[in-house]
Design a protein around this motif. Structure first.
Motif, PDB file in Angstrom:
ATOM      1  N   GLU A  75      74.540  16.385  13.844  1.00 47.35           N
ATOM      2  CA  GLU A  75      73.871  15.064  13.189  1.00 47.35           C
ATOM      3  C   GLU A  75      73.936  13.994  14.064  1.00 47.35           C
ATOM      4  O   GLU A  75      74.887  13.602  14.800  1.00 47.35           O
ATOM      5  N   VAL A  76      72.995  13.211  13.834  1.00 50.25           N
ATOM      6  CA  VAL A  76      72.741  11.878  14.392  1.00 50.25           C
ATOM      7  C   VAL A  76      73.541  10.975  13.739  1.00 50.25           C
ATOM      8  O   VAL A  76      73.355  10.807  12.406  1.00 50.25           O
ATOM      9  N   VAL A  77      74.436  10.057  14.373  1.00 50.49           N
ATOM     10  CA  VAL A  77      75.176   9.123  13.563  1.00 50.49           C
ATOM     11  C   VAL A  77      75.158   7.646  14.453  1.00 50.49           C
ATOM     12  O   VAL A  77      74.728   7.648  15.621  1.00 50.49           O
ATOM     13  N   ALA A  78      75.110   6.681  13.573  1.00 47.57           N
ATOM     14  CA  ALA A  78      74.913   5.347  13.989  1.00 47.57           C
ATOM     15  C   ALA A  78      76.454   4.741  14.334  1.00 47.57           C
ATOM     16  O   ALA A  78      77.433   5.058  13.839  1.00 47.57           O
ATOM     17  N   SER A  79      76.594   4.135  15.456  1.00 42.12           N
ATOM     18  CA  SER A  79      77.948   3.369  15.971  1.00 42.12           C
ATOM     19  C   SER A  79      77.224   2.110  16.169  1.00 42.12           C
ATOM     20  O   SER A  79      76.487   1.872  17.146  1.00 42.12           O
ATOM     21  N   GLY A  97      75.674   2.565  19.471  1.00 42.35           N
ATOM     22  CA  GLY A  97      74.232   2.839  19.228  1.00 42.35           C
ATOM     23  C   GLY A  97      74.072   4.251  18.467  1.00 42.35           C
ATOM     24  O   GLY A  97      75.153   4.981  18.105  1.00 42.35           O
ATOM     25  N   GLU A  98      72.799   4.911  18.498  1.00 37.81           N
ATOM     26  CA  GLU A  98      72.961   6.305  17.911  1.00 37.81           C
ATOM     27  C   GLU A  98      73.524   7.185  18.878  1.00 37.81           C
ATOM     28  O   GLU A  98      73.590   7.199  20.024  1.00 37.81           O
ATOM     29  N   GLN A  99      74.142   8.296  18.182  1.00 36.83           N
ATOM     30  CA  GLN A  99      74.696   9.365  18.943  1.00 36.83           C
ATOM     31  C   GLN A  99      74.784  10.580  18.139  1.00 36.83           C
ATOM     32  O   GLN A  99      74.291  10.663  17.196  1.00 36.83           O
ATOM     33  N   ILE A 100      75.057  11.760  18.884  1.00 36.43           N
ATOM     34  CA  ILE A 100      75.093  13.048  18.144  1.00 36.43           C
ATOM     35  C   ILE A 100      76.554  13.674  18.050  1.00 36.43           C
ATOM     36  O   ILE A 100      77.084  13.835  18.848  1.00 36.43           O
ATOM     37  N   ARG A 101      76.818  13.777  16.678  1.00 40.15           N
ATOM     38  CA  ARG A 101      78.410  14.244  16.365  1.00 40.15           C
ATOM     39  C   ARG A 101      77.936  15.711  16.201  1.00 40.15           C
ATOM     40  O   ARG A 101      77.042  16.073  15.541  1.00 40.15           O
ATOM     41  N   PHE A 102      78.652  16.453  16.767  1.00 38.24           N
ATOM     42  CA  PHE A 102      78.745  18.060  16.587  1.00 38.24           C
ATOM     43  C   PHE A 102      80.175  18.664  16.092  1.00 38.24           C
ATOM     44  O   PHE A 102      81.215  18.111  16.241  1.00 38.24           O
ATOM     45  N   GLU A 103      80.000  19.472  15.351  1.00 36.26           N
ATOM     46  CA  GLU A 103      81.172  20.416  14.769  1.00 36.26           C
ATOM     47  C   GLU A 103      80.761  21.899  15.086  1.00 36.26           C
ATOM     48  O   GLU A 103      79.738  22.284  14.777  1.00 36.26           O
ATOM     49  N   VAL A 104      81.558  22.585  15.820  1.00 34.96           N
ATOM     50  CA  VAL A 104      81.420  24.169  16.323  1.00 34.96           C
ATOM     51  C   VAL A 104      82.605  24.573  16.421  1.00 34.96           C
ATOM     52  O   VAL A 104      83.830  24.348  16.540  1.00 34.96           O
ATOM     53  N   VAL A 113      72.744  10.490  22.529  1.00 28.35           N
ATOM     54  CA  VAL A 113      71.150  11.141  22.014  1.00 28.35           C
ATOM     55  C   VAL A 113      70.400  11.640  23.083  1.00 28.35           C
ATOM     56  O   VAL A 113      69.578  12.241  22.935  1.00 28.35           O
ATOM     57  N   GLN A 114      70.696  11.530  24.424  1.00 30.91           N
ATOM     58  CA  GLN A 114      70.287  11.863  25.502  1.00 30.91           C
ATOM     59  C   GLN A 114      70.694  13.081  26.095  1.00 30.91           C
ATOM     60  O   GLN A 114      70.034  13.765  26.865  1.00 30.91           O
ATOM     61  N   ALA A 115      71.655  13.626  25.253  1.00 27.96           N
ATOM     62  CA  ALA A 115      72.404  14.997  25.834  1.00 27.96           C
ATOM     63  C   ALA A 115      71.510  15.982  25.611  1.00 27.96           C
ATOM     64  O   ALA A 115      70.457  16.126  24.774  1.00 27.96           O
ATOM     65  N   THR A 116      71.637  17.163  26.499  1.00 29.48           N
ATOM     66  CA  THR A 116      70.991  18.186  26.294  1.00 29.48           C
ATOM     67  C   THR A 116      71.824  19.508  25.740  1.00 29.48           C
ATOM     68  O   THR A 116      73.057  19.194  25.593  1.00 29.48           O
ATOM     69  N   MET A 117      71.293  20.517  25.560  1.00 29.66           N
ATOM     70  CA  MET A 117      71.913  21.782  25.285  1.00 29.66           C
ATOM     71  C   MET A 117      72.853  22.044  26.164  1.00 29.66           C
ATOM     72  O   MET A 117      74.006  22.506  25.892  1.00 29.66           O
ATOM     73  N   GLY A 118      72.754  21.866  27.368  1.00 29.55           N
ATOM     74  CA  GLY A 118      73.683  22.436  28.424  1.00 29.55           C
ATOM     75  C   GLY A 118      74.815  21.285  28.498  1.00 29.55           C
ATOM     76  O   GLY A 118      76.006  21.731  28.672  1.00 29.55           O
ATOM     77  N   ASP A 119      74.597  19.992  28.012  1.00 26.47           N
ATOM     78  CA  ASP A 119      75.566  19.026  28.056  1.00 26.47           C
ATOM     79  C   ASP A 119      76.543  19.641  27.012  1.00 26.47           C
ATOM     80  O   ASP A 119      77.801  19.378  27.127  1.00 26.47           O
ATOM     81  N   LEU A 120      75.851  19.956  25.647  1.00 30.80           N
ATOM     82  CA  LEU A 120      76.925  20.287  24.873  1.00 30.80           C
ATOM     83  C   LEU A 120      77.752  21.502  25.095  1.00 30.80           C
ATOM     84  O   LEU A 120      78.979  21.945  24.999  1.00 30.80           O
ATOM     85  N   GLY A 121      77.058  22.583  25.741  1.00 34.82           N
ATOM     86  CA  GLY A 121      77.872  23.882  25.965  1.00 34.82           C
ATOM     87  C   GLY A 121      78.850  23.574  27.363  1.00 34.82           C
ATOM     88  O   GLY A 121      79.944  24.100  27.065  1.00 34.82           O
TER      89      GLY A 121
END
Length: 170
Positions: free
Chosen positions: A90-94, A98-105, A120-128
């Motif tokens: 989810e996109v969350v505001a800070s 600023g805006e960031q993506i919070r993840f739960e995996v 918010v500029q992160a890629t799937m590869g960044d998450l992996g």
């Protein structure tokens, strides 16, 4: 002489290329264009690249360079790798960031829950890559399978896809 129908049997050829990617040389032309099968073959044995369909060679030359393989943690279908299941993105505001993506995996089939925040500029590869770094059960570099909460799987060629392009965030 081999029955030609065996060379078109995706399941049989997939098992063969996982054992040794060079088996791709005997696969039917249609299977040499199958992205998941070809990716698994080349990751199994880099010499399999010689039998990749010409129209995929430029894509795979770029995606399967040694540097890209080290930077891209995603396993091809059928390739061994730890499974991660996205529970929430989810996109969350800070106020500060600023805006960031919070993840739960979920790590593994019944493992721990990994949480974090990415740009918010992160890629799937960044998450992996972040998941591999956070998970004590794996050592980097390591291939992983990332399952999204809509049931789809992140393909190795999706590593450069922005997380914001994921339909649940857009």
């Amino acid at each position: 002489c081999v029955d030609p129908s065996l060379l078109s049997d995706r399941e049989l050829v997939f098992a063969a290329v996982l054992n040794d990617g060079v088996a791709l040389q005997w696969a039917a032309d249609s299977l040499r264009r199958d992205k998941d099968l070809v990716f698994a073959a080349v990751r199994s044995n880099e010499r399999a690249f010689d039998w990749v369909a010409p129209e995929l060679q430029d894509i795979y030359r770029r995606e399967l360079s040694e540097e890209s393989m080290q930077a891209n943690p995603f396993a091809a279908q059928g390739t061994a790798g730890r499974i991660y299941s996205v529970l929430q993105l989810e996109v969350v505001a800070s106020d500060f960031w600023g805006e960031q993506i919070r993840f739960e995996v979920l790590a593994g089939l019944a493992g721990s829950i990994l949480t974090g925040v990415l740009s918010v500029q992160a890629t799937m590869g960044d998450l992996g890559r972040m998941l591999v770094e956070m998970d004590d059960a794996v050592q980097a570099p390591s291939y992983i399978h990332l399952l999204l909460d809509d049931g789809s799987r992140v393909h190795p060629l999706d590593a450069d896809r922005k997380l914001t392009q994921y339909s649940r965030l857009g």
